[in-house]
Design a protein around this motif. Structure first.
Motif, PDB file in Angstrom:
ATOM      1  N   PHE A  30       4.986 -17.439  -1.966  1.00  0.00           N
ATOM      2  CA  PHE A  30       4.248 -15.394  -1.080  1.00  0.00           C
ATOM      3  C   PHE A  30       4.577 -15.065  -2.384  1.00  0.00           C
ATOM      4  CE2 PHE A  30       7.422 -18.369   2.256  1.00  0.00           C
ATOM      5  CZ  PHE A  30       5.948 -18.766   2.790  1.00  0.00           C
ATOM      6  N   VAL A  31       5.305 -14.778  -3.173  1.00  0.00           N
ATOM      7  CA  VAL A  31       5.066 -13.582  -4.335  1.00  0.00           C
ATOM      8  C   VAL A  31       4.279 -13.157  -4.795  1.00  0.00           C
ATOM      9  CG1 VAL A  31       6.207 -12.560  -6.499  1.00  0.00           C
ATOM     10  CG2 VAL A  31       8.134 -14.046  -5.062  1.00  0.00           C
ATOM     11  N   LEU A  32       3.365 -14.925  -4.960  1.00  0.00           N
ATOM     12  CA  LEU A  32       1.786 -14.047  -5.267  1.00  0.00           C
ATOM     13  C   LEU A  32       0.794 -14.029  -3.934  1.00  0.00           C
ATOM     14  CD1 LEU A  32       1.503 -16.754  -8.143  1.00  0.00           C
ATOM     15  CD2 LEU A  32       1.924 -14.061  -8.432  1.00  0.00           C
ATOM     16  N   GLU A  33       0.359 -14.527  -3.426  1.00  0.00           N
ATOM     17  CA  GLU A  33      -0.146 -14.177  -2.437  1.00  0.00           C
ATOM     18  C   GLU A  33       0.501 -12.942  -1.307  1.00  0.00           C
ATOM     19  OE1 GLU A  33      -3.486 -16.480  -0.515  1.00  0.00           O
ATOM     20  OE2 GLU A  33      -3.004 -15.813  -2.519  1.00  0.00           O
ATOM     21  N   GLY A  34       1.494 -13.254  -1.564  1.00  0.00           N
ATOM     22  CA  GLY A  34       2.335 -11.593  -0.885  1.00  0.00           C
ATOM     23  C   GLY A  34       1.681 -10.915  -1.416  1.00  0.00           C
ATOM     24  N   PHE A  35       1.095  -9.920  -2.200  1.00  0.00           N
ATOM     25  CA  PHE A  35       0.720  -8.804  -2.947  1.00  0.00           C
ATOM     26  C   PHE A  35      -1.130  -8.707  -2.591  1.00  0.00           C
ATOM     27  CE2 PHE A  35       0.687 -10.760  -7.353  1.00  0.00           C
ATOM     28  CZ  PHE A  35      -0.870 -11.262  -7.563  1.00  0.00           C
ATOM     29  N   VAL A  39      -2.927  -5.897  -0.146  1.00  0.00           N
ATOM     30  CA  VAL A  39      -3.941  -5.023  -0.326  1.00  0.00           C
ATOM     31  C   VAL A  39      -4.753  -5.186   0.423  1.00  0.00           C
ATOM     32  CG1 VAL A  39      -5.880  -5.601  -2.125  1.00  0.00           C
ATOM     33  CG2 VAL A  39      -3.409  -5.876  -2.845  1.00  0.00           C
ATOM     34  N   GLY A  40      -4.916  -6.476   1.195  1.00  0.00           N
ATOM     35  CA  GLY A  40      -5.795  -6.214   2.146  1.00  0.00           C
ATOM     36  C   GLY A  40      -6.094  -5.656   3.378  1.00  0.00           C
ATOM     37  N   MET A  41      -4.311  -5.852   3.489  1.00  0.00           N
ATOM     38  CA  MET A  41      -4.327  -4.544   4.702  1.00  0.00           C
ATOM     39  C   MET A  41      -4.230  -3.973   4.973  1.00  0.00           C
ATOM     40  SD  MET A  41      -0.707  -6.870   6.339  1.00  0.00           S
ATOM     41  CE  MET A  41      -0.361  -7.574   4.542  1.00  0.00           C
ATOM     42  N   LEU A  42      -4.065  -3.257   3.348  1.00  0.00           N
ATOM     43  CA  LEU A  42      -4.312  -2.234   2.609  1.00  0.00           C
ATOM     44  C   LEU A  42      -5.379  -1.027   2.915  1.00  0.00           C
ATOM     45  CD1 LEU A  42      -0.659  -1.387   0.559  1.00  0.00           C
ATOM     46  CD2 LEU A  42      -1.338  -1.151   2.994  1.00  0.00           C
ATOM     47  N   GLY A 187       2.370  -5.293  -1.924  1.00  0.00           N
ATOM     48  CA  GLY A 187       0.364  -4.997  -2.475  1.00  0.00           C
ATOM     49  C   GLY A 187       0.605  -3.448  -2.620  1.00  0.00           C
ATOM     50  N   ALA A 188       0.882  -2.707  -2.352  1.00  0.00           N
ATOM     51  CA  ALA A 188       1.106  -1.350  -3.107  1.00  0.00           C
ATOM     52  C   ALA A 188       1.257  -1.285  -3.778  1.00  0.00           C
ATOM     53  CB  ALA A 188       2.070  -0.439  -1.264  1.00  0.00           C
ATOM     54  N   LEU A 189       3.351  -2.044  -3.850  1.00  0.00           N
ATOM     55  CA  LEU A 189       3.331  -1.248  -5.238  1.00  0.00           C
ATOM     56  C   LEU A 189       2.563  -2.236  -6.699  1.00  0.00           C
ATOM     57  CD1 LEU A 189       7.537  -1.908  -4.569  1.00  0.00           C
ATOM     58  CD2 LEU A 189       6.102   0.109  -5.065  1.00  0.00           C
ATOM     59  N   PHE A 190       1.623  -3.178  -5.842  1.00  0.00           N
ATOM     60  CA  PHE A 190       0.748  -3.870  -7.396  1.00  0.00           C
ATOM     61  C   PHE A 190      -0.671  -2.926  -6.681  1.00  0.00           C
ATOM     62  CE2 PHE A 190      -3.135  -6.212  -7.631  1.00  0.00           C
ATOM     63  CZ  PHE A 190      -2.754  -6.963  -8.640  1.00  0.00           C
ATOM     64  N   LEU A 191      -1.002  -2.172  -6.308  1.00  0.00           N
ATOM     65  CA  LEU A 191      -2.247  -1.432  -6.651  1.00  0.00           C
ATOM     66  C   LEU A 191      -1.465  -0.188  -7.264  1.00  0.00           C
ATOM     67  CD1 LEU A 191      -3.490  -0.894  -3.164  1.00  0.00           C
ATOM     68  CD2 LEU A 191      -4.407  -2.313  -5.188  1.00  0.00           C
ATOM     69  N   THR A 192      -0.211   0.274  -7.900  1.00  0.00           N
ATOM     70  CA  THR A 192       0.241   1.744  -8.465  1.00  0.00           C
ATOM     71  C   THR A 192      -0.019   0.681  -9.899  1.00  0.00           C
ATOM     72  OG1 THR A 192       2.553   1.134  -8.776  1.00  0.00           O
ATOM     73  CG2 THR A 192       1.620   2.101  -6.509  1.00  0.00           C
ATOM     74  N   LEU A 193       0.271  -0.454  -9.618  1.00  0.00           N
ATOM     75  CA  LEU A 193       0.078  -0.766 -11.202  1.00  0.00           C
ATOM     76  C   LEU A 193      -1.489  -1.281 -11.583  1.00  0.00           C
ATOM     77  CD1 LEU A 193       2.881  -3.461 -11.564  1.00  0.00           C
ATOM     78  CD2 LEU A 193       3.425  -1.059 -12.268  1.00  0.00           C
ATOM     79  N   VAL A 206       0.932   5.337   0.153  1.00  0.00           N
ATOM     80  CA  VAL A 206       1.697   4.607   1.559  1.00  0.00           C
ATOM     81  C   VAL A 206       2.973   3.574   0.271  1.00  0.00           C
ATOM     82  CG1 VAL A 206       0.790   2.182   1.611  1.00  0.00           C
ATOM     83  CG2 VAL A 206      -0.840   4.335   1.293  1.00  0.00           C
ATOM     84  N   ALA A 207       3.432   3.390  -0.443  1.00  0.00           N
ATOM     85  CA  ALA A 207       4.538   2.715  -0.611  1.00  0.00           C
ATOM     86  C   ALA A 207       5.720   2.899  -0.722  1.00  0.00           C
ATOM     87  CB  ALA A 207       4.736   1.985  -2.071  1.00  0.00           C
TER      88      ALA A 207
END
Length: 369
Positions: A30-35, A39-42, A187-193, A206-207
């Motif tokens: 859930f943690v890894l596939e969650g982002f 990302v896919g949804m966003l 996922g949005a926070l992952f994209l900020t990184l 978006v985040a």
């Protein structure tokens, strides 16, 4: 009931060990596939062009399929350690799991096929398919997790006796929506990184828009979970600090995001996913699924487990191979930790181009250069 089983079987046994090892596998998934799902949804909301969406996809391109391995291992471990639990899940959640599998297949096809043609219309259609096929599994995983804890019709033989509508109650659907929004925030926070320039700014915007809805949904979902457990007079073995911290972390992530501490904010959403999942399974223990027909029909880790010998062999194999897998996946994330920005929106010619843009590949001459 929980205390009676604990006093009869105790907590120090292989069944309990493997129950919580499976919980760890689900948490990792859930943690890894969650982002990845996030990302896919966003894609349609952060990427304004086909090329920008391609850049967003390349942030998860080297790791998304490795993240799905956690799901395969969780399913395989459940089948090997608790075959009756596995059978009950697939008899009760057959259609839901089929839809999850279909969504994951379509998602993988979308990721691989979108760049098979340079046509922007072709790629745009696959981007829409990817967004939908990321949201559907996220929704269904939340529904399934809520149903397992809240209860579904199961008879004394462990067979599911309901239908699809029995899986789509208000609490289960609320859990599904919670998972979708929390994953999107993650996922949005992952994209900020992982992005720079305008893509990073849009991801942060978006985040910030998702932060409070995600926090409110997690709070409401866990309060509802507590109310259900209290009404059933079985709260499992959940220490109060676990759900309380889970409720607080999305709010903490929002504050950290506003302070510009994106990495800590991402860690906070990861912590919220971890503790929310842990709350559900601690509430469940020692049951593996709740029967809404009668609590006496709820299968437990002791009534569904494999033989002692099987669990011993599995424990030895896990002890040997788990560290290897964890080191390999950690190395993968380290290699592909570099950011992608506006200048990376051009099409990637081969996987070597992605590696060249990673910190490991930068400055390293190619063979023959």
């Amino acid at each position: 009931m929980t205390m009676l089983l604990a006093s009869t079987h105790g907590y120090w046994n292989l069944q309990t060990l493997w129950f919580f090892l499976i919980v760890v596998l689900w948490i990792g998934y859930f943690v890894l596939e969650g982002f990845d799902f996030g990302v896919g949804m966003l894609l349609p909301f952060v990427g304004r062009s086909v090329r920008e969406r391609g850049t967003l996809l390349r942030t998860i391109g080297p790791v998304w399929d490795g993240n799905e391995v956690w799901l395969l291992v969780a399913g395989g471990a459940t089948f090997a350690a608790f075959p009756a639990w596995y059978a009950t899940l697939f008899s009760g959640f057959y259609l839901a799991l089929f839809l999850v599998l279909l969504g994951l297949i379509i998602r993988g096809v979308a990721i691989e096929y979108r760049n098979k043609r340079p046509d922007e219309v072709w790629r745009g259609r696959w981007d829409v398919i990817l967004a939908v096929s990321s949201a559907v599994p996220a929704l269904l995983w939340g529904v399934a997790l809520a149903d397992v804890v809240h209860g579904v019709p199961i008879n004394i033989r462990g067979d599911f006796t309901g239908n699809l509508l029995d899986l789509l109650g208000p609490y289960a659907l609320f859990g599904g929506v919670t998972w979708v929004v929390l994953f999107a925030f993650h996922g949005a926070l992952f994209l900020t990184l992982r992005t720079t320039g305008e893509l990073e700014q849009r991801a942060r915007h978006v985040a910030s828009r998702l932060a409070l809805p995600a926090a409110a949904l997690v709070l409401g979902f866990l309060v509802w979970t507590y109310a259900n457990a209290a009404a059933a007079h079985d709260k499992g073995i959940v220490p109060g600090v676990v759900p309380i911290t889970a409720m607080a972390l999305p709010f903490v992530a929002w504050g950290l995001l506003r302070a510009g501490k994106d990495g800590w904010a991402f860690a906070a959403t990861a912590g919220a996913i971890i503790l929310t999942t842990l709350t559900m399974y601690l509430n469940l223990y020692p049951r593996v699924i709740v029967s809404s027909t009668s609590n006496a029909f709820s299968p437990t880790i002791f009534t569904t487990s494999s033989s002692h010998y099987t669990l011993v062999v599995m424990s030895i194999v896990a002890l040997v191979f788990t560290p290897i897998v964890l080191v390999y996946q950690a190395w993968t994330y380290w290699v592909f930790r570099g950011r992608l920005g506006d200048e990376d929106a051009a099409a990637v010619g081969s996987p070597l181009d992605v590696l060249d843009r990673s910190p490991l590949g930068r400055g390293a001459p190619r063979a023959g250069a």
